[in-house]
Design a protein around this motif. Structure first.
Motif, PDB file in Angstrom:
ATOM      1  N   ARG A  13     -11.350  42.704  -0.002  1.00 20.11           N
ATOM      2  CA  ARG A  13      -9.938  43.263  -0.768  1.00 20.11           C
ATOM      3  C   ARG A  13      -8.642  42.914  -0.168  1.00 20.11           C
ATOM      4  N   TYR A  14      -8.741  42.435   1.295  1.00 17.62           N
ATOM      5  CA  TYR A  14      -7.597  42.208   1.904  1.00 17.62           C
ATOM      6  C   TYR A  14      -7.513  40.664   2.374  1.00 17.62           C
ATOM      7  N   ASN A  15      -8.403  40.058   1.903  1.00 17.25           N
ATOM      8  CA  ASN A  15      -8.412  38.557   1.745  1.00 17.25           C
ATOM      9  C   ASN A  15      -8.437  38.175   3.439  1.00 17.25           C
ATOM     10  N   MET A  16      -9.366  38.575   3.988  1.00 15.69           N
ATOM     11  CA  MET A  16      -9.212  37.892   5.328  1.00 15.69           C
ATOM     12  C   MET A  16     -10.468  38.400   6.008  1.00 15.69           C
ATOM     13  N   PRO A  17     -10.916  37.417   7.133  1.00 18.01           N
ATOM     14  CA  PRO A  17     -12.202  37.455   7.695  1.00 18.01           C
ATOM     15  C   PRO A  17     -12.483  38.719   8.612  1.00 18.01           C
ATOM     16  N   ILE A  18     -13.832  39.145   8.712  1.00 19.41           N
ATOM     17  CA  ILE A  18     -13.985  40.296   9.601  1.00 19.41           C
ATOM     18  C   ILE A  18     -14.967  39.615  10.489  1.00 19.41           C
ATOM     19  N   TYR A  19     -14.774  39.782  11.812  1.00 18.05           N
ATOM     20  CA  TYR A  19     -15.593  39.376  12.867  1.00 18.05           C
ATOM     21  C   TYR A  19     -16.416  40.591  13.544  1.00 18.05           C
TER      22      TYR A  19
ATOM     23  N   SER B 286     -10.254  42.171  12.642  1.00 16.05           N
ATOM     24  CA  SER B 286      -9.887  41.090  11.726  1.00 16.05           C
ATOM     25  C   SER B 286      -9.386  39.806  12.477  1.00 16.05           C
ATOM     26  N   ASN B 287      -9.159  40.298  13.927  1.00 13.53           N
ATOM     27  CA  ASN B 287      -8.691  38.988  14.796  1.00 13.53           C
ATOM     28  C   ASN B 287      -9.669  38.661  15.695  1.00 13.53           C
ATOM     29  N   GLU B 288     -10.422  37.717  15.601  1.00 16.17           N
ATOM     30  CA  GLU B 288     -11.478  37.403  16.585  1.00 16.17           C
ATOM     31  C   GLU B 288     -11.186  37.449  18.070  1.00 16.17           C
ATOM     32  N   ALA B 289      -9.882  37.291  18.514  1.00 15.40           N
ATOM     33  CA  ALA B 289      -9.386  37.421  19.678  1.00 15.40           C
ATOM     34  C   ALA B 289      -9.658  38.564  20.413  1.00 15.40           C
ATOM     35  N   GLN B 290      -9.448  39.736  19.343  1.00 14.30           N
ATOM     36  CA  GLN B 290      -9.463  41.205  19.788  1.00 14.30           C
ATOM     37  C   GLN B 290     -10.972  41.711  19.815  1.00 14.30           C
ATOM     38  N   GLY B 291     -11.780  40.941  19.766  1.00 12.21           N
ATOM     39  CA  GLY B 291     -13.192  41.109  19.751  1.00 12.21           C
ATOM     40  C   GLY B 291     -13.783  41.463  21.187  1.00 12.21           C
ATOM     41  N   VAL B 292     -14.735  42.579  21.541  1.00 10.49           N
ATOM     42  CA  VAL B 292     -15.187  42.376  22.851  1.00 10.49           C
ATOM     43  C   VAL B 292     -16.790  42.471  22.529  1.00 10.49           C
ATOM     44  N   GLY B 293     -17.607  41.640  23.455  1.00 13.49           N
ATOM     45  CA  GLY B 293     -18.752  41.703  23.437  1.00 13.49           C
ATOM     46  C   GLY B 293     -19.219  40.393  22.794  1.00 13.49           C
ATOM     47  N   HIS B 294     -20.603  40.512  22.213  1.00 15.79           N
ATOM     48  CA  HIS B 294     -21.181  39.185  21.600  1.00 15.79           C
ATOM     49  C   HIS B 294     -21.006  39.237  20.104  1.00 15.79           C
ATOM     50  N   LEU B 295     -20.214  37.983  19.677  1.00 14.24           N
ATOM     51  CA  LEU B 295     -20.083  37.758  18.356  1.00 14.24           C
ATOM     52  C   LEU B 295     -21.331  37.743  17.499  1.00 14.24           C
ATOM     53  N   VAL B 296     -21.691  38.474  16.671  1.00 15.92           N
ATOM     54  CA  VAL B 296     -22.893  38.598  15.662  1.00 15.92           C
ATOM     55  C   VAL B 296     -22.731  37.931  14.558  1.00 15.92           C
ATOM     56  N   ASP B 297     -21.674  38.353  13.918  1.00 16.82           N
ATOM     57  CA  ASP B 297     -21.355  37.921  12.546  1.00 16.82           C
ATOM     58  C   ASP B 297     -19.847  37.674  12.168  1.00 16.82           C
ATOM     59  N   THR B 298     -19.638  36.937  11.177  1.00 19.41           N
ATOM     60  CA  THR B 298     -18.321  36.687  10.728  1.00 19.41           C
ATOM     61  C   THR B 298     -18.584  36.855   8.966  1.00 19.41           C
ATOM     62  N   LEU B 299     -17.870  37.721   8.536  1.00 23.23           N
ATOM     63  CA  LEU B 299     -17.920  37.989   7.026  1.00 23.23           C
ATOM     64  C   LEU B 299     -16.655  37.066   6.630  1.00 23.23           C
ATOM     65  N   ALA B 300     -17.096  36.076   5.814  1.00 25.44           N
ATOM     66  CA  ALA B 300     -16.163  35.327   4.955  1.00 25.44           C
ATOM     67  C   ALA B 300     -15.469  36.027   3.793  1.00 25.44           C
ATOM     68  N   LEU B 301     -14.354  35.367   3.281  1.00 25.46           N
ATOM     69  CA  LEU B 301     -13.929  35.974   2.082  1.00 25.46           C
ATOM     70  C   LEU B 301     -14.853  35.817   0.929  1.00 25.46           C
TER      71      LEU B 301
END
Length: 65
Positions: free
Chosen positions: A21-27, A39-54
């Motif tokens: 809907r908002y044309n942005m990736p979700i981490y 929506s900003n990978e740098a703001q994530g805390v912990g282990h990255l488990v998924d990136t939802l692409a557009l």
């Protein structure tokens, strides 16, 4: 927001709709047994488990170090 692990499959569907809907990736990050999405990978805390692409494609990384 932080959510418990059993809700992850349903949350991924909703987060994908936001990405589209908002044309942005979700981490999606995991901390212990909870998950959160940003929506900003740098703001994530912990282990990255998924990136939802557009384009609706997911890069699920559950169980990897």
């Amino acid at each position: 927001m932080t959510y418990p692990a059993p809700l992850l499959p349903d949350l991924l569907v909703g987060w994908q709709k936001v990405a589209d809907r908002y044309n942005m990736p979700i981490y999606v990050f995991q901390t212990g047994d909870t998950y959160h999405a940003v929506s900003n990978e740098a703001q994530g805390v912990g282990h990255l488990v998924d990136t939802l692409a557009l384009d609706g494609k997911s890069e699920l990384r559950l169980g990897t170090a």
